[in-house]
Scaffold this motif. Structure first.
Motif, PDB file in Angstrom:
ATOM      1  N   TYR A   1      15.401  -7.578  41.331  1.00 24.20           N
ATOM      2  CA  TYR A   1      14.945  -6.452  40.509  1.00 24.20           C
ATOM      3  C   TYR A   1      15.362  -6.673  39.057  1.00 24.20           C
ATOM      4  N   VAL A   2      14.418  -6.543  38.157  1.00 23.81           N
ATOM      5  CA  VAL A   2      14.710  -6.790  36.748  1.00 23.81           C
ATOM      6  C   VAL A   2      14.977  -5.499  35.994  1.00 23.81           C
ATOM      7  N   GLY A   3      14.635  -4.364  36.590  1.00 20.72           N
ATOM      8  CA  GLY A   3      14.838  -3.071  35.934  1.00 20.72           C
ATOM      9  C   GLY A   3      15.522  -2.076  36.847  1.00 20.72           C
ATOM     10  N   LYS A   4      14.927  -0.899  36.991  1.00 25.76           N
ATOM     11  CA  LYS A   4      15.515   0.160  37.814  1.00 25.76           C
ATOM     12  C   LYS A   4      14.768   0.347  39.131  1.00 25.76           C
ATOM     13  N   GLU A   5      14.147  -0.718  39.609  1.00 23.34           N
ATOM     14  CA  GLU A   5      13.311  -0.603  40.801  1.00 23.34           C
ATOM     15  C   GLU A   5      14.086  -0.112  42.021  1.00 23.34           C
ATOM     16  N   TYR A   6      15.316  -0.580  42.172  1.00 21.56           N
ATOM     17  CA  TYR A   6      16.103  -0.211  43.349  1.00 21.56           C
ATOM     18  C   TYR A   6      17.095   0.892  42.992  1.00 21.56           C
ATOM     19  N   GLY A   7      16.891   2.068  43.566  1.00 23.12           N
ATOM     20  CA  GLY A   7      17.821   3.179  43.388  1.00 23.12           C
ATOM     21  C   GLY A   7      17.900   3.712  41.978  1.00 23.12           C
ATOM     22  N   ASP A   8      16.909   3.414  41.143  1.00 17.98           N
ATOM     23  CA  ASP A   8      16.885   3.892  39.761  1.00 17.98           C
ATOM     24  C   ASP A   8      18.139   3.476  38.997  1.00 17.98           C
ATOM     25  N   ASN A   9      18.624   2.262  39.283  1.00 19.53           N
ATOM     26  CA  ASN A   9      19.858   1.757  38.673  1.00 19.53           C
ATOM     27  C   ASN A   9      19.607   0.356  38.146  1.00 19.53           C
ATOM     28  N   ASP A  10      19.722   0.193  36.834  1.00 24.68           N
ATOM     29  CA  ASP A  10      19.420  -1.116  36.257  1.00 24.68           C
ATOM     30  C   ASP A  10      20.550  -2.129  36.426  1.00 24.68           C
TER      31      ASP A  10
END
Length: 252
Positions: free
Chosen positions: A186-195
């Motif tokens: 994940y490069v952004g906040k795709e997982y759990g809205d956590n970057d």
């Protein structure tokens, strides 16, 4: 001011820690401490707690008889929601350590990245706890290799897993629970809205990574067989240098 009042002065608690007088810190983790399957008896063991946060597992190791615990954290994770000042470095850890009566020699802590762990810096450990950290790392296998280099016996890992949840497959119930060996990036906040979430493996991948790091005897399991929410999509891996002693072998 009471101990409970002191606890409430901190803006955020991650761990739920039992303190004297029936006071419990208002954290949410661990979801199910028994599911971690940490050995009940750690008598005489030297333990490293990676990503210690408020210190639940550091103090738990001492309760189970560990001779010394070294806790490390780099304070990089704010769960995707905390403000800059909400994580107050070691303040909550030190508060609990004092309340529980552990001295700073037996219960040490230091700000350090897992990538900087070495025998020269910290010495060697019988047991290493690596909980809630692997998926926050850009280089997870490198971190496992760093920890393996200082671990004499047991490496305990807890992490988010993909078996019942995949960002790219459509979320809950659409993971990789079969024979696949998979890790998502994940490069952004795709997982759990956590970057700060970078990589999540499925359980099959996690156990193979543990073997690759140098622990040939590995067991793995899920927190819950049929999770109904993302926080329950967690997995565990225990890697040992040698087979776990059986009751029969211990009796001789």
């Amino acid at each position: 001011m009471s101990l409970r009042d002191d606890v409430n002065r901190f803006p955020f608690w991650y761990h739920r820690i039992e303190l004297p007088g029936g006071v419990v810190t208002p954290g949410s983790a661990p979801v199910d401490a028994a599911a971690y399957k940490v050995p009940a008896d750690l008598s005489g063991k030297r333990v490293l707690d990676v990503g210690a946060w408020d210190g639940y597992w550091s103090f738990e190791a001492l309760k189970r008889g560990a001779s010394q615990v070294v806790a490390i954290d780099d304070f990089s994770d704010r769960l995707g929601l905390l403000k800059e000042g909400d994580r107050r470095a070691w303040a909550t850890f030190d508060f609990c350590r004092d309340a529980l009566g552990y001295d700073a020699t037996r219960c040490q802590r230091t700000e350090m990245s897992v990538y900087d762990v070495s025998e020269k810096q910290l010495g060697r450990f019988d047991v290493v706890f690596f909980f809630g950290t692997l998926y926050h790392l850009r280089h997870p296998l490198l971190a496992l290799e760093r920890l393996a280099a200082v671990t004499d016996d047991l490496l305990c890992i807890e992490t988010a897993i993909l078996d019942d949840y995949s960002v790219y497959r459509g979320g809950l119930g659409k993971g990789y629970g079969g024979s696949e060996v998979v890790m998502e990036f994940y490069v952004g906040k795709e997982y759990g809205d956590n970057d700060t979430n970078w990589w999540v493996p499925n359980l099959n991948c996690l156990t193979r990574m543990t073997v690759a790091a140098g622990f040939p005897y590995v067991t793995g399991w899920k927190l819950k067989n049929h999770p109904t929410q993302l926080p329950d999509c967690r997995g565990f891996s225990q890697g040992r240098r040698r087979p776990e002693p059986t009751a029969a072998s211990q009796s001789h």
